[in-house]
Design an enzyme around this catalytic site. Sequence first.
Site, PDB file in Angstrom:
ATOM      1  CB  SER A 129      83.285  31.290   1.548  1.00 20.37           C
ATOM      2  OG  SER A 129      84.425  32.444   1.415  1.00 20.37           O
ATOM      3  CG  HIS A 150      82.430  28.008   4.365  1.00 17.17           C
ATOM      4  ND1 HIS A 150      81.072  27.626   3.360  1.00 17.17           N
ATOM      5  CD2 HIS A 150      82.283  29.173   5.282  1.00 17.17           C
ATOM      6  CE1 HIS A 150      81.338  29.174   2.717  1.00 17.17           C
ATOM      7  NE2 HIS A 150      81.487  29.604   3.268  1.00 17.17           N
ATOM      8  CD  GLU A 162      80.555  24.522   2.230  1.00 13.30           C
ATOM      9  OE1 GLU A 162      79.915  23.584   1.001  1.00 13.30           O
ATOM     10  OE2 GLU A 162      81.471  24.978   2.356  1.00 13.30           O
ATOM     11  CG  ASN A 200      81.092  29.335  -2.492  1.00 18.06           C
ATOM     12  OD1 ASN A 200      79.961  29.749  -3.103  1.00 18.06           O
ATOM     13  ND2 ASN A 200      81.266  30.138  -1.462  1.00 18.06           N
TER      14      ASN A 200
END
Length: 514
Positions: A129, A150, A162, A200
């Site tokens: 991540s 991910h 992802e 993120n």
Amino acid sequence: MTETASASAIAPSRTVAVVGTGTMGQGIAQVALVAGHPVRLYDAVPGRAREAAEALAGRLDRLVEKGRLDTEGRDAALARLHPAEELAELADSALVVEAVLEQLPVKQELFGALESVVGEDCLLATNTSSLSVTAIAGALRHPGRFVGLHFFNPAPLLPLVEVVSGFATDEAAATSAYETAKAWGKTPVRCTDTPGFIVNRIARPFYAEAFAVHEERGADPATIDAVLRECGGFRMGPFELTDLIGQDVNEAVTRSVWESFFQSPKFTPSLAQRRLVESGLHGRKSGRGWYAYETPGAPSKEAVRPEPHTAPPAKAPAAVTVVGDLGPARELVAMMTEAGIDVTTVNEGGPYIELPGDGQLVPADGKTSVEFADVVYFDLALDYRGATRIALSASEDTSERAVTEAVGLFQKLGKEVSVIGDVPGMIVARTVAMLVDFAADAVARGVASPEDIDTAMRLGVNYPLGPVEWNRRLGQDWAYDLLSALHERCPTGRYAPSLALYRQAYAGDEETGS
């Protein structure tokens, strides 16, 4: 994966291996098992793979108890589950997904060893991540077959995956990973190997702006959380959410993204959050973060959540004048009329609502109340009709009458009212403007498509709208104008609109001839 390898989903008859048997590894293994694959579990610690297989059996039993899986499906899945004691037992895998420590040397060493074990058509994937997919693949002989997959925790429940292409990832490998995740019932999105990937990277302002308002003494955590939930439409406020995630975890991600972007002011971490982490106040898991939580060693009275600031009842004005177009808040005109307030409209000038005492109620625009004679700002709402709370902002010089009339007006519309300090851009408005900017910048840099960004933010962090859609609703110059005003007042570079946002606003001006 070779140049001629198929870009379709990996067939359910092919083996999927998961390396690393913690919570995430077990979750990914469960997803592959339920999708029909033979699954091999491997962990470098002896005995861990067998323990994980037993834990997975318990997970499947619970699915049967909840009616989400029948006994035949469970038994068939368990028959396909094989703990491996040696890495060599993964030789027949069509896909290996790694979920080990977030340390680059550890992952590089693992995949280097895997290359000598698996076949040339095996897809290699990392669930990282925070690390660079490109860097992990950098030491491989065949980096083209390497991709990021991910998953979000808990992997069996959350739909988003992802699919991250590193610098050397072959298109066929990325497509195969995407189609496989889709065949597993997930919602995959594609992105390039950028710090934080989609979620993120773009989510940073949701936390950062709330922490900044708190550090500026604009409002307390409970009030900020309440405004973002009840006015902004977010599922959770950033203070309660980071307590749930873990302050140490959230701060580490923020710091990693910041450092990966060469300490760009856009991603500057919060000093207040750093102090929490340094104090060991990591949130729910430690019993205290921004809030206190009930633990075996702490009396329940210490864990009472503070209430958000809510203004006492005030008398609503009988009549107001709406000057100009209120933009995203134009629905307030109809709402005030329906509530029995006499509304006069003036097309030129503004935008603001003129109050009986000559005060002005102005939509948040990135400026401060102290700059004007008698101005009260009100925050952006996802839906002014559906919102149950609104934030107002005023300076010490703002008249008490103007504040009281503004409070009374929104209370007349059925809203709880929180009066915060004289914070430019307020709470929801500055947060949404920054999310819009980050998304526009990511699209312009080819990180992901607008559609994938919105999907990722809705599914990955439960945003009520994707930032691209929010931008469409607000108008293509709204975020640019607000951030330009914020940048003028806080010239650190943090709020400087991106080139992508500038181009959008300029294009809008060209279309309107302004």
